[in-house]
Design an enzyme around this catalytic site. Structure first.
Site, PDB file in Angstrom:
ATOM      1  CG  ASN A   1      -1.524   1.334   1.494  1.00 26.97           C
ATOM      2  OD1 ASN A   1      -2.455   1.744   0.804  1.00 26.97           O
ATOM      3  ND2 ASN A   1      -0.986   2.060   2.479  1.00 26.97           N
ATOM      4  CB  ALA A   2       4.291   2.033   1.168  1.00 21.68           C
ATOM      5  N   GLY A   3       2.727   4.382  -0.719  1.00 19.59           N
ATOM      6  CA  GLY A   3       2.819   5.117  -1.977  1.00 19.59           C
ATOM      7  C   GLY A   3       2.920   6.605  -1.722  1.00 19.59           C
ATOM      8  CB  ILE A   4       5.168   9.140  -2.133  1.00 16.90           C
ATOM      9  CG1 ILE A   4       6.183   8.622  -3.158  1.00 16.90           C
ATOM     10  CG2 ILE A   4       5.495   8.630  -0.736  1.00 16.90           C
ATOM     11  CD1 ILE A   4       7.584   9.204  -2.986  1.00 16.90           C
TER      12      ILE A   4
ATOM     13  CE1 TYR B   1       0.516   7.829  -6.440  1.00 16.97           C
ATOM     14  CE2 TYR B   1      -1.134   7.940  -8.183  1.00 16.97           C
ATOM     15  CZ  TYR B   1      -0.779   7.609  -6.890  1.00 16.97           C
ATOM     16  OH  TYR B   1      -1.724   7.069  -6.038  1.00 16.97           O
TER      17      TYR B   1
ATOM     18  N   PRO C   1      -7.810   2.278  -6.471  1.00 17.22           N
ATOM     19  CG  PRO C   1      -7.059   2.659  -4.317  1.00 17.22           C
ATOM     20  CD  PRO C   1      -6.601   2.160  -5.646  1.00 17.22           C
TER      21      PRO C   1
ATOM     22  CE1 TYR D   1      -8.570  11.210  -9.299  1.00 18.69           C
ATOM     23  CE2 TYR D   1      -7.556  12.846  -7.867  1.00 18.69           C
ATOM     24  CZ  TYR D   1      -7.630  12.209  -9.088  1.00 18.69           C
ATOM     25  OH  TYR D   1      -6.762  12.550 -10.095  1.00 18.69           O
ATOM     26  CB  ILE D   2      -9.427   7.443  -1.239  1.00 16.12           C
ATOM     27  CG1 ILE D   2      -9.556   6.372  -2.346  1.00 16.12           C
ATOM     28  CG2 ILE D   2      -9.967   6.923   0.093  1.00 16.12           C
ATOM     29  CD1 ILE D   2     -10.978   5.965  -2.701  1.00 16.12           C
TER      30      ILE D   2
HETATM   31  N1  CAA Z   1      -6.467  18.299 -14.530  1.00 15.87           N
HETATM   32  C1  CAA Z   1      -6.466  19.315 -15.424  1.00 15.87           C
HETATM   33  N2  CAA Z   1      -5.809  20.445 -15.233  1.00 15.87           N
HETATM   34  C2  CAA Z   1      -5.107  20.585 -14.102  1.00 15.87           C
HETATM   35  C3  CAA Z   1      -5.058  19.579 -13.138  1.00 15.87           C
HETATM   36  C4  CAA Z   1      -5.797  18.399 -13.367  1.00 15.87           C
HETATM   37  N3  CAA Z   1      -5.826  17.413 -12.482  1.00 15.87           N
HETATM   38  N4  CAA Z   1      -4.291  19.991 -12.122  1.00 15.87           N
HETATM   39  C5  CAA Z   1      -3.863  21.240 -12.451  1.00 15.87           C
HETATM   40  N5  CAA Z   1      -4.382  21.602 -13.622  1.00 15.87           N
HETATM   41  C6  CAA Z   1      -4.205  22.872 -14.299  1.00 15.87           C
HETATM   42  C7  CAA Z   1      -4.454  24.037 -13.366  1.00 15.87           C
HETATM   43  O1  CAA Z   1      -5.835  24.323 -13.265  1.00 15.87           O
HETATM   44  C8  CAA Z   1      -3.665  25.154 -14.016  1.00 15.87           C
HETATM   45  O2  CAA Z   1      -4.370  25.625 -15.126  1.00 15.87           O
HETATM   46  P1  CAA Z   1      -4.473  27.220 -15.413  1.00 15.87           P
HETATM   47  O3  CAA Z   1      -3.059  27.653 -15.666  1.00 15.87           O
HETATM   48  O4  CAA Z   1      -5.338  27.302 -16.617  1.00 15.87           O
HETATM   49  O5  CAA Z   1      -5.050  27.783 -14.166  1.00 15.87           O
HETATM   50  C9  CAA Z   1      -2.448  24.401 -14.517  1.00 15.87           C
HETATM   51  O6  CAA Z   1      -2.831  23.030 -14.660  1.00 15.87           O
HETATM   52  C10 CAA Z   1      -1.351  24.474 -13.497  1.00 15.87           C
HETATM   53  O7  CAA Z   1      -0.240  24.717 -14.178  1.00 15.87           O
HETATM   54  P2  CAA Z   1       1.066  25.255 -13.402  1.00 15.87           P
HETATM   55  O8  CAA Z   1       2.182  25.266 -14.391  1.00 15.87           O
HETATM   56  O9  CAA Z   1       0.760  26.504 -12.658  1.00 15.87           O
HETATM   57  O10 CAA Z   1       1.275  24.053 -12.368  1.00 15.87           O
HETATM   58  P3  CAA Z   1       2.105  24.051 -11.040  1.00 15.87           P
HETATM   59  O11 CAA Z   1       3.544  23.917 -11.359  1.00 15.87           O
HETATM   60  O12 CAA Z   1       1.706  25.140 -10.123  1.00 15.87           O
HETATM   61  O13 CAA Z   1       1.611  22.660 -10.480  1.00 15.87           O
HETATM   62  C11 CAA Z   1      -0.077  21.107  -9.811  1.00 15.87           C
HETATM   63  C12 CAA Z   1       0.341  22.569  -9.928  1.00 15.87           C
HETATM   64  C13 CAA Z   1       1.009  20.293  -9.085  1.00 15.87           C
HETATM   65  C14 CAA Z   1      -0.286  20.504 -11.177  1.00 15.87           C
HETATM   66  C15 CAA Z   1      -1.342  21.168  -8.982  1.00 15.87           C
HETATM   67  O14 CAA Z   1      -2.330  21.865  -9.715  1.00 15.87           O
HETATM   68  C16 CAA Z   1      -1.911  19.804  -8.632  1.00 15.87           C
HETATM   69  O15 CAA Z   1      -1.463  19.196  -7.675  1.00 15.87           O
HETATM   70  N6  CAA Z   1      -2.905  19.351  -9.395  1.00 15.87           N
HETATM   71  C17 CAA Z   1      -3.566  18.095  -9.113  1.00 15.87           C
HETATM   72  C18 CAA Z   1      -2.936  16.963  -9.853  1.00 15.87           C
HETATM   73  C19 CAA Z   1      -3.697  15.721  -9.519  1.00 15.87           C
HETATM   74  O16 CAA Z   1      -4.847  15.585  -9.875  1.00 15.87           O
HETATM   75  N7  CAA Z   1      -3.058  14.775  -8.799  1.00 15.87           N
HETATM   76  C20 CAA Z   1      -3.723  13.622  -8.322  1.00 15.87           C
HETATM   77  C21 CAA Z   1      -3.463  13.499  -6.863  1.00 15.87           C
HETATM   78  S1  CAA Z   1      -4.489  12.272  -6.079  1.00 15.87           S
HETATM   79  C22 CAA Z   1      -3.630  10.872  -6.173  1.00 15.87           C
HETATM   80  O17 CAA Z   1      -2.607  10.779  -6.749  1.00 15.87           O
HETATM   81  C23 CAA Z   1      -4.239   9.670  -5.536  1.00 15.87           C
HETATM   82  C24 CAA Z   1      -4.755   8.741  -6.526  1.00 15.87           C
HETATM   83  O18 CAA Z   1      -4.151   7.698  -6.756  1.00 15.87           O
HETATM   84  C25 CAA Z   1      -6.052   9.013  -7.207  1.00 15.87           C
END
Ligand code: CAA
Length: 241
Positions: A82-85, A147, A177, A179-180
């Site tokens: 399960n460990a993940g980042i 990831y 999973p 989004y949890i």
């Molecule tokens: N889908 C579509 N667009 C996204 C997005 C996504 N998931 N996440 C960010 N964007 C867009 C933003 O809205 C922004 O758009 P605008 O410029 O038009 O406002 C742009 O991308 C961000 O660009 P930046 O160059 O400014 O990005 P940054 O260097 O500041 O990085 C980021 C920001 C790290 C991408 C941050 O927005 C983020 O963390 N986004 C979420 C990413 C995501 O969905 N990760 C999933 C995590 S959950 C998980 O991993 C668990 C699992 O297994 C499901």
């Protein structure tokens, strides 16, 4: 006699829910963690589940840790990887360090842990391995080239090992999973969560860690012996593969 289950990253988030569900189901559970001593101690105090600290990205630490748990509880019959980042960044900004950190924990960690329990499972002709992948390993995700690559890699790894383990009574499966509702979500900007992610989830909410734990509990049970090499998606309908 109750079986021994090892849950990596098992003291927080989805892992904590899995550890607890398995303990409640009668398994002897060992939970590993990488860094947060305070959370791990609180988890043990609350649940009575013993925690062990090591980095799953370190092969020798995994070998020593598995040996310690075997000495303490008995041979590991169930492994939950399960460990993940996450180390999210758009690819043009992603650093080699962000890439390697994800690979080390999410993919090398799965190799390191599984390799250290595999021989014993083969000898005893029983094993259950469940790896927690992700919807984002199935569909890809903006800012998660690292990831998503690891989580897709976990699926290929699992399908291969399922074939090798079948005749030794070892099943190898994935839970993927969506989004949890855990701390991991706190890295997602609120605007992205509300305007991009939530509208994509047909059930209209995040999942709960306990919902993932129940899926794992089924796959590690003796009842699930005919289920191997499968990917069980639990994502509220966000992605159907
Ligand atoms: N889908 C579509 N667009 C996204 C997005 C996504 N998931 N996440 C960010 N964007 C867009 C933003 O809205 C922004 O758009 P605008 O410029 O038009 O406002 C742009 O991308 C961000 O660009 P930046 O160059 O400014 O990005 P940054 O260097 O500041 O990085 C980021 C920001 C790290 C991408 C941050 O927005 C983020 O963390 N986004 C979420 C990413 C995501 O969905 N990760 C999933 C995590 S959950 C998980 O991993 C668990 C699992 O297994 C499901």
């Amino acid at each position: 006699m109750s079986r021994v289950a090892l849950v990596t990253g098992g003291s927080r988030g989805i892992g904590a829910a899995i550890s607890t569900a398995l303990k409640d189901a009668g398994y002897k559970v060992a939970a590993t963690y990488a860094g947060n001593d305070e959370k791990a101690a609180a988890f043990t105090a609350e649940t009575g589940i013993k925690t062990y600290k090591w980095n799953v990205g370190d092969y020798d630490a995994c070998a020593a840790g598995v040996k310690q748990i075997t000495d303490d509880l008995g041979p590991v019959e169930i492994l939950v990887n399960n460990a993940g980042i996450t180390r999210d960044a758009p690819f043009h900004k992603m650093t080699p360090q962000q890439w390697h950190e994800c690979i080390d924990t999410n993919l090398n960690g799965v190799f390191n842990m599984t390799h250290n329990v595999w021989g014993g499972m083969r000898e005893r002709k029983f094993g259950r391995i469940v790896t927690i992948s992700s919807i984002n390993g199935q569909k890809g995700q903006f800012a998660q080239a690292n990831y998503a690559a690891t989580k897709a890699g976990d699926i290929g790894f699992t399908k291969s090992l399922a074939q090798e383990g079948a005749r030794a009574g070892i099943t190898v499966n994935i839970v993927a999973p969506g989004y949890i509702n855990t701390e991991m979500m706190s890295t997602i900007p609120e605007k992205v969560m509300n305007e991009v992610i939530l509208p994509q989830i047909p059930v209209g909410r995040l999942g709960e860690a306990e919902e993932i734990a129940r899926a794992v509990k089924f796959l590690v049970s003796d009842d699930a012996g005919f289920v191997t090499g499968s990917t069980l998606s639990a994502n509220g309908g966000q992605y159907m593969s």
